[in-house]
Design an enzyme around this catalytic site. Structure first.
Site, short mmCIF file in Angstrom:
data_model
loop_
_atom_site.label_atom_id
_atom_site.label_comp_id
_atom_site.label_asym_id
_atom_site.label_seq_id
_atom_site.Cartn_x
_atom_site.Cartn_y
_atom_site.Cartn_z
N LYS A 33 0.39 -1.70 -7.27
CA LYS A 33 0.81 -2.04 -8.66
C LYS A 33 1.58 -1.13 -9.45
O LYS A 33 1.40 0.08 -9.20
CB LYS A 33 -0.28 -2.72 -9.48
CG LYS A 33 -1.31 -1.63 -9.82
CD LYS A 33 -2.67 -2.53 -10.67
CE LYS A 33 -3.73 -1.40 -11.16
NZ LYS A 33 -4.84 -2.02 -11.59
N ARG A 130 -12.44 -9.06 -19.15
CA ARG A 130 -10.86 -8.76 -19.32
C ARG A 130 -10.21 -9.99 -18.36
O ARG A 130 -9.81 -11.32 -19.07
CB ARG A 130 -10.48 -7.50 -18.42
CG ARG A 130 -9.14 -6.99 -18.70
CD ARG A 130 -9.01 -5.63 -17.97
NE ARG A 130 -9.07 -5.89 -16.53
CZ ARG A 130 -8.65 -4.70 -15.84
NH1 ARG A 130 -8.10 -3.35 -16.31
NH2 ARG A 130 -8.95 -4.66 -14.56
N TYR A 253 11.00 20.71 -33.50
CA TYR A 253 11.07 19.89 -34.71
C TYR A 253 9.71 19.98 -35.54
O TYR A 253 8.67 20.12 -35.12
CB TYR A 253 10.91 18.24 -34.06
CG TYR A 253 12.32 17.84 -33.88
CD1 TYR A 253 13.39 17.64 -34.62
CD2 TYR A 253 12.36 17.18 -32.42
CE1 TYR A 253 14.49 17.14 -34.10
CE2 TYR A 253 13.59 16.97 -32.14
CZ TYR A 253 14.68 16.80 -32.81
OH TYR A 253 15.89 16.37 -32.39
N MET A 301 12.88 14.59 -27.32
CA MET A 301 12.86 13.67 -26.03
C MET A 301 13.22 13.89 -24.85
O MET A 301 12.97 13.51 -23.92
CB MET A 301 14.20 12.46 -26.90
CG MET A 301 14.13 11.40 -25.95
SD MET A 301 15.65 10.40 -26.51
CE MET A 301 15.10 9.90 -28.03
C1 LIG Z 1 -5.91 -1.18 -10.94
C2 LIG Z 1 -6.98 -2.00 -10.32
C3 LIG Z 1 -7.66 -1.53 -9.16
C4 LIG Z 1 -7.25 -0.15 -8.61
O1 LIG Z 1 -8.31 0.84 -9.33
P1 LIG Z 1 -7.97 2.42 -9.37
O2 LIG Z 1 -9.02 2.91 -10.29
O3 LIG Z 1 -6.48 2.87 -9.60
O4 LIG Z 1 -8.52 2.69 -8.11
C5 LIG Z 1 -8.37 -2.22 -8.54
N1 LIG Z 1 -8.89 -3.43 -8.97
C6 LIG Z 1 -8.36 -4.04 -9.93
C7 LIG Z 1 -8.82 -5.65 -10.63
C8 LIG Z 1 -7.66 -3.41 -10.63
O5 LIG Z 1 -6.73 -3.96 -11.88
#
Ligand SMILES: *Cc1c(COP(=O)(O)O)cnc(C)c1O
Length: 362
Positions: A33, A130, A253, A301
């Site tokens: 992802k 969640r 800054y 930046m």
């Molecule tokens: C992002 C995610 C993972 C991967 O998690 P890592 O800690 O990066 O290995 C696996 N399962 C779900 C549901 C996630 O949201």
């Protein structure tokens, strides 16, 4: 090259193979992802598929559609679920993770309309609060198997809340809850619980499928122990200017850093717009010619100043490079200096960095 992000594809594959061997006979998927955690999914995913990875996870349908073009034969699971894009999901052969009864009903309705059995993953909430079916929804599914008509649940999954703390009692509670809830469902699906850190809690968390992301990209799945994963990322920035400071003056800054003794500063082409987080001001470190050099002043930046007084006069010049992430100073080190986690550092690295891929079969 002002800012260069080097991604070692061989190291990513080596990390996947290590986890794959560790969990066998369970299957090791790959979570790609957010553009493979910012590193470049178009290069990362085909390498993993070539190494034998058969299942990928993405967050959204859009990510799934892009990934389908990169790994034509792999199973692709979409963590957010079909989210109103049932037609796109089905036509690209994406497998939605169903996170609520509402999503189960919507996917079932789409299957009925298409007069087909459609695959899915079922996500049970065991403590993250969640995403995932909650207790009463799971009871309804268990009591009324017709709700799953038209759906072929390939995997029942859940997600750990505290897997990076091996001693946390929540882990065993989630394993127990997951085992019990999955057994109560009227489906013969495979089971999946562990992501990167969860894999290291032991075999009892592996079930049939594990879902690592972070560990593939070299993040330490064991925050309080030596990192078992191979480093993947190197980030270097060009030094644009070196300043000799012989009278007391301030840097950057807000004049937040005062140079009290004669010394030198080097200004590098990296800033918060590149994902070099502003919280690193007066707290981060880089490496120049093997020497640890502290960030001085606030992060701008596009620019960051380092105190290079520890290096001999004349040894640092414009055009030299400062290593921000590398073997001597890993992502997790930088994250600790920034007061965050490696995940945020990786996914914040912007597209302004020139990506250079090394290794890989392609
Ligand atoms: C992002 C995610 C993972 C991967 O998690 P890592 O800690 O990066 O290995 C696996 N399962 C779900 C549901 C996630 O949201």
């Amino acid at each position: 090259m002002l800012l260069e992000l080097t991604v070692d594809l061989d190291a990513i594959v080596a990390n996947w193979r290590m986890l794959h061997r560790m969990v066998a006979p369970a299957e090791c998927a790959a979570v790609v992802k957010a553009n493979a955690y910012g590193l470049g999914v178009e290069r990362v995913a085909p390498e993993l598929a070539a190494a034998g990875c058969a299942t990928f996870f993405v967050a959204t349908i859009d990510e799934g559609l892009q990934l389908r073009g990169l790994v034509p034969d792999a199973a692709i699971a979409v963590l957010a679920g079909p989210a109103g894009a049932e037609a796109e999901a089905e036509s690209a052969n994406l497998i939605p993770v169903l996170n609520s009864l509402e999503q189960v009903i919507a996917w079932g309705a789409w299957a009925a309309r298409r007069a087909k059995m459609l695959p899915a993953l079922l996500h049970l909430d065991t403590g993250m609060t969640r995403l995932g079916l909650e207790g009463t929804e799971i009871e309804r599914l268990a009591a009324d198997p017709a709700l799953l008509a038209g759906i072929r649940p390939l995997v029942v999954m859940s997600h750990f809340a505290c897997a990076d703390e091996a001693g946390n009692a929540m882990n065993d509670r989630q394993v127990e809850r997951f085992t019990r809830l999955a057994a109560g469902l009227p489906v013969a699906a495979r089971r999946s619980l562990a992501a990167s850190s969860g894999i290291f809690l032991g075999r009892h968390t592996h079930f049939d499928l594990v879902r690592p992301g972070a560990a593939l990209y070299g993040l330490n799945p064991l925050p309080s122990a030596t990192n078992p994963m191979a480093p993947v990322v190197r980030l270097t920035a060009e030094i644009l200017q070196v300043r000799d400071v012989d009278t007391p003056m301030t840097v950057g800054y807000g004049a937040s850093h005062r140079v009290a003794q004669p010394g030198r500063t080097a200004t590098a082409a990296v800033g918060y717009a590149d994902g070099y987080l502003r919280s690193l001001g007066n707290r981060g470190y880089g490496i120049i010619k093997g020497e640890r050099v502290p960030v001085v002043g606030r992060i701008s930046m596009d620019l960051t100043c380092f105190d290079v007084s520890a290096l001999p006069a004349g040894s640092v010049a414009p055009g030299d490079r400062v290593e921000l992430i590398g073997p001597g100073h890993g992502i997790d080190d930088l994250a600790a200096e920034a007061g965050t986690i490696g995940y945020e550092i990786l996914t914040s690295l912007s597209h302004r960095a020139t990506r250079r891929f090394v290794g890989g079969a392609a």
